[in-house]
Design a protein around this motif. Structure first.
Motif, PDB file in Angstrom:
ATOM      1  N   THR A  10     -39.317 -21.555  -4.241  1.00  0.00           N
ATOM      2  CA  THR A  10     -38.730 -22.602  -5.072  1.00  0.00           C
ATOM      3  C   THR A  10     -37.975 -24.076  -4.794  1.00  0.00           C
ATOM      4  OG1 THR A  10     -37.029 -21.085  -5.339  1.00  0.00           O
ATOM      5  CG2 THR A  10     -38.891 -19.833  -6.754  1.00  0.00           C
TER       6      THR A  10
ATOM      7  N   ARG B  36     -19.690 -26.841  -8.868  1.00  0.00           N
ATOM      8  CA  ARG B  36     -20.139 -26.340  -9.462  1.00  0.00           C
ATOM      9  C   ARG B  36     -18.874 -25.496 -10.522  1.00  0.00           C
ATOM     10  NH1 ARG B  36     -25.590 -23.441  -9.824  1.00  0.00           N
ATOM     11  NH2 ARG B  36     -25.197 -20.788 -10.458  1.00  0.00           N
TER      12      ARG B  36
ATOM     13  N   ASN C  10     -19.899 -19.334 -13.085  1.00  0.00           N
ATOM     14  CA  ASN C  10     -21.271 -19.277 -12.855  1.00  0.00           C
ATOM     15  C   ASN C  10     -21.749 -18.625 -12.130  1.00  0.00           C
ATOM     16  OD1 ASN C  10     -23.904 -19.863 -13.270  1.00  0.00           O
ATOM     17  ND2 ASN C  10     -23.908 -21.706 -13.016  1.00  0.00           N
ATOM     18  N   PRO C  11     -22.356 -17.130 -12.158  1.00  0.00           N
ATOM     19  CA  PRO C  11     -22.231 -16.449 -10.673  1.00  0.00           C
ATOM     20  C   PRO C  11     -23.416 -17.013 -10.094  1.00  0.00           C
ATOM     21  CG  PRO C  11     -23.542 -15.825 -12.852  1.00  0.00           C
ATOM     22  CD  PRO C  11     -22.239 -16.523 -13.734  1.00  0.00           C
TER      23      PRO C  11
ATOM     24  N   ILE D   2     -26.863 -16.372  -6.984  1.00  0.00           N
ATOM     25  CA  ILE D   2     -27.746 -15.689  -6.688  1.00  0.00           C
ATOM     26  C   ILE D   2     -27.055 -14.914  -5.284  1.00  0.00           C
ATOM     27  CG2 ILE D   2     -30.269 -15.018  -6.391  1.00  0.00           C
ATOM     28  CD1 ILE D   2     -30.387 -17.007  -8.651  1.00  0.00           C
TER      29      ILE D   2
ATOM     30  N   HIS E  74     -29.370 -13.569  -2.281  1.00  0.00           N
ATOM     31  CA  HIS E  74     -30.482 -13.835  -1.868  1.00  0.00           C
ATOM     32  C   HIS E  74     -30.604 -12.767  -0.634  1.00  0.00           C
ATOM     33  CE1 HIS E  74     -30.792 -17.148  -3.921  1.00  0.00           C
ATOM     34  NE2 HIS E  74     -31.706 -18.207  -3.211  1.00  0.00           N
TER      35      HIS E  74
ATOM     36  N   THR F  17     -22.099  -7.608 -13.031  1.00  0.00           N
ATOM     37  CA  THR F  17     -24.017  -7.031 -13.046  1.00  0.00           C
ATOM     38  C   THR F  17     -23.912  -8.217 -11.428  1.00  0.00           C
ATOM     39  OG1 THR F  17     -24.290  -8.571 -14.352  1.00  0.00           O
ATOM     40  CG2 THR F  17     -24.639  -5.892 -14.534  1.00  0.00           C
TER      41      THR F  17
ATOM     42  N   ARG G 110     -32.383 -11.410  -5.081  1.00  0.00           N
ATOM     43  CA  ARG G 110     -34.180 -12.382  -4.815  1.00  0.00           C
ATOM     44  C   ARG G 110     -34.239 -11.711  -3.304  1.00  0.00           C
ATOM     45  NH1 ARG G 110     -36.931 -16.521  -4.489  1.00  0.00           N
ATOM     46  NH2 ARG G 110     -35.815 -18.324  -3.761  1.00  0.00           N
TER      47      ARG G 110
ATOM     48  N   PRO H  77     -26.967 -20.575  -4.449  1.00  0.00           N
ATOM     49  CA  PRO H  77     -26.926 -21.212  -5.632  1.00  0.00           C
ATOM     50  C   PRO H  77     -28.623 -22.815  -4.744  1.00  0.00           C
ATOM     51  CG  PRO H  77     -24.881 -21.928  -5.134  1.00  0.00           C
ATOM     52  CD  PRO H  77     -25.694 -21.328  -3.848  1.00  0.00           C
ATOM     53  N   SER H  78     -28.904 -23.276  -6.501  1.00  0.00           N
ATOM     54  CA  SER H  78     -29.599 -24.717  -6.264  1.00  0.00           C
ATOM     55  C   SER H  78     -29.091 -25.327  -5.234  1.00  0.00           C
ATOM     56  CB  SER H  78     -29.919 -25.124  -6.870  1.00  0.00           C
ATOM     57  OG  SER H  78     -29.451 -25.529  -7.893  1.00  0.00           O
TER      58      SER H  78
ATOM     59  N   GLU I 157     -36.809 -23.392 -10.225  1.00  0.00           N
ATOM     60  CA  GLU I 157     -36.438 -22.224  -9.944  1.00  0.00           C
ATOM     61  C   GLU I 157     -36.792 -20.775 -10.705  1.00  0.00           C
ATOM     62  OE1 GLU I 157     -35.211 -24.265 -11.601  1.00  0.00           O
ATOM     63  OE2 GLU I 157     -33.195 -25.178 -10.692  1.00  0.00           O
ATOM     64  N   SER I 158     -36.609 -19.019 -10.095  1.00  0.00           N
ATOM     65  CA  SER I 158     -36.403 -17.889 -10.177  1.00  0.00           C
ATOM     66  C   SER I 158     -37.123 -17.953 -11.519  1.00  0.00           C
ATOM     67  CB  SER I 158     -36.119 -17.358  -9.200  1.00  0.00           C
ATOM     68  OG  SER I 158     -35.302 -17.522  -9.457  1.00  0.00           O
TER      69      SER I 158
ATOM     70  N   ARG J  46     -34.116 -16.622 -17.309  1.00  0.00           N
ATOM     71  CA  ARG J  46     -33.947 -17.558 -17.152  1.00  0.00           C
ATOM     72  C   ARG J  46     -35.767 -17.843 -16.565  1.00  0.00           C
ATOM     73  NH1 ARG J  46     -31.651 -20.697 -12.054  1.00  0.00           N
ATOM     74  NH2 ARG J  46     -32.868 -19.137 -10.894  1.00  0.00           N
TER      75      ARG J  46
ATOM     76  N   SER K   4     -27.292 -16.083 -19.504  1.00  0.00           N
ATOM     77  CA  SER K   4     -27.468 -16.174 -18.407  1.00  0.00           C
ATOM     78  C   SER K   4     -26.161 -17.205 -18.192  1.00  0.00           C
ATOM     79  CB  SER K   4     -28.349 -16.699 -17.914  1.00  0.00           C
ATOM     80  OG  SER K   4     -28.023 -16.891 -16.889  1.00  0.00           O
ATOM     81  N   PRO K   5     -24.660 -16.498 -17.406  1.00  0.00           N
ATOM     82  CA  PRO K   5     -23.534 -17.676 -17.641  1.00  0.00           C
ATOM     83  C   PRO K   5     -24.118 -19.072 -18.005  1.00  0.00           C
ATOM     84  CG  PRO K   5     -23.178 -15.605 -16.297  1.00  0.00           C
ATOM     85  CD  PRO K   5     -24.334 -15.770 -16.184  1.00  0.00           C
ATOM     86  N   GLY K   6     -25.447 -19.501 -16.492  1.00  0.00           N
ATOM     87  CA  GLY K   6     -25.095 -20.708 -16.000  1.00  0.00           C
ATOM     88  C   GLY K   6     -25.900 -21.511 -16.663  1.00  0.00           C
TER      89      GLY K   6
HETATM   90  O1  TXA Z   1     -35.152 -20.333  -7.572  1.00  0.00           O
HETATM   91  C1  TXA Z   1     -34.092 -19.426  -7.266  1.00  0.00           C
HETATM   92  O2  TXA Z   1     -33.720 -18.777  -8.671  1.00  0.00           O
HETATM   93  C2  TXA Z   1     -32.656 -20.858  -6.612  1.00  0.00           C
HETATM   94  C3  TXA Z   1     -33.076 -20.621  -4.552  1.00  0.00           C
HETATM   95  C4  TXA Z   1     -32.131 -21.113  -4.307  1.00  0.00           C
HETATM   96  O3  TXA Z   1     -33.269 -19.086  -4.966  1.00  0.00           O
HETATM   97  N1  TXA Z   1     -31.367 -20.363  -6.955  1.00  0.00           N
HETATM   98  C5  TXA Z   1     -31.369 -20.922  -7.807  1.00  0.00           C
HETATM   99  O4  TXA Z   1     -29.868 -20.282  -8.612  1.00  0.00           O
HETATM  100  O5  TXA Z   1     -31.261 -21.296  -8.831  1.00  0.00           O
HETATM  101  P1  TXA Z   1     -28.778 -20.666  -9.141  1.00  0.00           P
HETATM  102  O6  TXA Z   1     -27.868 -20.730  -8.832  1.00  0.00           O
HETATM  103  O7  TXA Z   1     -28.753 -22.085  -9.625  1.00  0.00           O
HETATM  104  O8  TXA Z   1     -29.056 -20.831 -10.553  1.00  0.00           O
HETATM  105  C6  TXA Z   1     -28.294 -19.063 -10.842  1.00  0.00           C
HETATM  106  C7  TXA Z   1     -29.024 -18.606 -12.398  1.00  0.00           C
HETATM  107  C8  TXA Z   1     -27.752 -19.054 -13.520  1.00  0.00           C
HETATM  108  O9  TXA Z   1     -28.280 -19.325 -14.118  1.00  0.00           O
HETATM  109  C9  TXA Z   1     -26.778 -17.782 -13.515  1.00  0.00           C
HETATM  110  O10 TXA Z   1     -25.642 -18.248 -14.048  1.00  0.00           O
HETATM  111  C10 TXA Z   1     -27.755 -16.967 -13.593  1.00  0.00           C
HETATM  112  O11 TXA Z   1     -29.274 -16.967 -12.289  1.00  0.00           O
HETATM  113  N2  TXA Z   1     -27.068 -14.914 -12.841  1.00  0.00           N
HETATM  114  C11 TXA Z   1     -26.513 -15.341 -11.337  1.00  0.00           C
HETATM  115  N3  TXA Z   1     -26.557 -14.431 -11.808  1.00  0.00           N
HETATM  116  C12 TXA Z   1     -25.899 -13.547 -13.199  1.00  0.00           C
HETATM  117  C13 TXA Z   1     -25.954 -12.270 -13.767  1.00  0.00           C
HETATM  118  N4  TXA Z   1     -25.338 -11.811 -12.739  1.00  0.00           N
HETATM  119  N5  TXA Z   1     -25.877 -12.220 -14.749  1.00  0.00           N
HETATM  120  C14 TXA Z   1     -26.855 -12.727 -15.911  1.00  0.00           C
HETATM  121  N6  TXA Z   1     -26.817 -14.448 -14.886  1.00  0.00           N
HETATM  122  C15 TXA Z   1     -27.425 -14.144 -13.196  1.00  0.00           C
END
Ligand code: TXA
Ligand code: MG
Length: 347
Positions: A36, A59, A63-64, A66, A68, A118, A122, A143-144, A181-182, A196, A228-230
């Motif tokens: 991604t 960051r 904001n939690p 992911i 891997h 939670t 991925r 995260p990204s 992203e995913s 998302r 989704s907190p982010g």
């Molecule tokens: O494609 C992707 O997902 C990329 C690659 C690196 O794997 N990663 C990515 O991570 O985009 P990040 O941290 O930029 O985005 C993670 C998203 C955020 O919107 C965050 O709030 C949400 O996932 N998220 C993570 N853990 C969560 C949870 N327990 N509940 C709800 N949303 C969550």
């Protein structure tokens, strides 16, 4: 920041992957390719590594991240309960661009989950990512790999531009294939809910698990609080302000014309077919209108091309909310902070 090349045949014995894995084992952070976008990884069980990730990105720590993993069995080590729907999704879409939110069992760093009960997990498809997770023998919070608020990185060069001097190494796996992203899916509720939009579409998910809900806040109704907190932070912001243009090529050119008449230098983020027709100072192509997957691949690099020194405002085309085009539209809306002009309104 050193860029080390992973584009060799046998990733298992790749010295670059080995070096990166050793850094991760010692609590350091490392940027790596996924299918991604590039991720900034650290040991998901170690508070200190997670603190380094938040710091390098700048960051907010509510904001939690992911987590891997390299296989379904590894994911199960950190989950409290895997509902049947989640199991079906893992079997159908892993490895691949789907993050599944599950209840965790408390064995990950609380900094990864930002205190939630939670965690999003991925299994990426990129062979360098899988080799790295396997060599480190760790779940990788990632995260990204961009500075917070910037477009996500789709090449090692983007990571370098954002994080040089802040992290030790980026594994260079070339340009990413999906480009956005995913998809994040909450599997703790029934029906499962998209938090998302991303590399896997609602249609594809529905073909596997039946009905799939969508977080109401994704409709850009500001009254609904994002689950989704982010999703509440500024995201993907280019150097100059971005405005979305709903309408045909003639309307787009008219909008650019008005901006120029007001003394503004305009950038245009448009389909291949519109190149040469907008009248903008700078035009960047998202590929053919009929190919939203190509637009997804190009989007973040395109957003990084425009510089405030060259343009005062960027106008961009819009996408229908289906398939991968829906994920592109979601990112464009965020990059624009919701700013939009429509042919309908100006009639
Ligand atoms: O494609 C992707 O997902 C990329 C690659 C690196 O794997 N990663 C990515 O991570 O985009 P990040 O941290 O930029 O985005 C993670 C998203 C955020 O919107 C965050 O709030 C949400 O996932 N998220 C993570 N853990 C969560 C949870 N327990 N509940 C709800 N949303 C969550
Ligand atoms: Mg991100």
């Amino acid at each position: 920041l050193r860029q080390v090349d992973t584009s060799v045949d046998n990733l298992v014995d790749d010295p670059a992957v080995e070096e990166a894995a050793q850094l991760l084992k010692s609590g350091e952070v490392v940027a790596f390719p996924t299918e991604t976008v590039y991720g900034l990884g650290g040991d998901a069980t170690l508070d200190e590594a997670i603190a380094r990730i938040y710091e390098a990105k700048g960051r907010p720590s509510d904001n939690p991240l992911i987590v891997h993993i390299a296989g379904i069995e590894q994911a199960k080590r950190y989950a409290d309960d895997i509902p049947p729907g989640a199991e079906q999704l893992m079997n159908a879409f892993w490895p691949g661009p789907l993050t599944i939110v599950l209840r965790h069992n408390g064995s990950l760093s609380p900094k990864v989950t930002a205190g939630l009960d939670t965690v999003g997990m991925r299994m990426p498809a990129d062979p360098a990512a899988l080799a790295l997770i396997t060599a480190a023998d760790l779940p990788l919070a990632a995260p990204s790999a961009n500075r917070s608020g910037r477009p996500s990185p789709t090449s090692a060069r983007h990571v370098y531009d954002d994080l040089n001097g802040r992290i030790p190494v980026v594994l260079d796996g070339g340009e990413t294939g999906v480009g956005v992203e995913s998809t994040v899916v909450d599997a703790t509720q029934t029906p499962v809910m998209i938090l998302r939009p991303g590399g896997i579409s609602q249609e594809e998910l529905q073909a596997v698990v039946g009905p799939v809900a969508v977080d109401p806040s994704l409709a850009f109704d500001q009254s609904a609080k994002p689950k989704s907190p982010g999703m509440k932070y500024a995201h993907y912001a280019p150097d100059a302000p971005l405005v979305l243009v709903d309408g045909d090529a003639a309307f787009f050119a008219a909008v650019v014309h008005d901006a120029k008449a007001a003394g503004k230098r305009a950038g245009a983020l448009v389909f291949e077919e519109q190149i040469g027709t907008t009248g903008a100072e700078q035009e960047v192509s998202l590929g053919p209108q009929a190919d939203p997957a190509e637009a997804a691949r190009r989007l973040y690099d395109a957003l990084r091309v425009f510089k405030r020194s060259e343009v005062d405002i960027i106008y961009a085309v819009t996408f229908a909310d289906s398939g991968i085009g829906g994920a592109v539209m979601n990112r464009l809306l965020k990059a624009a902070g919701g700013r939009r002009v429509s042919a309908e309104d100006s009639n």
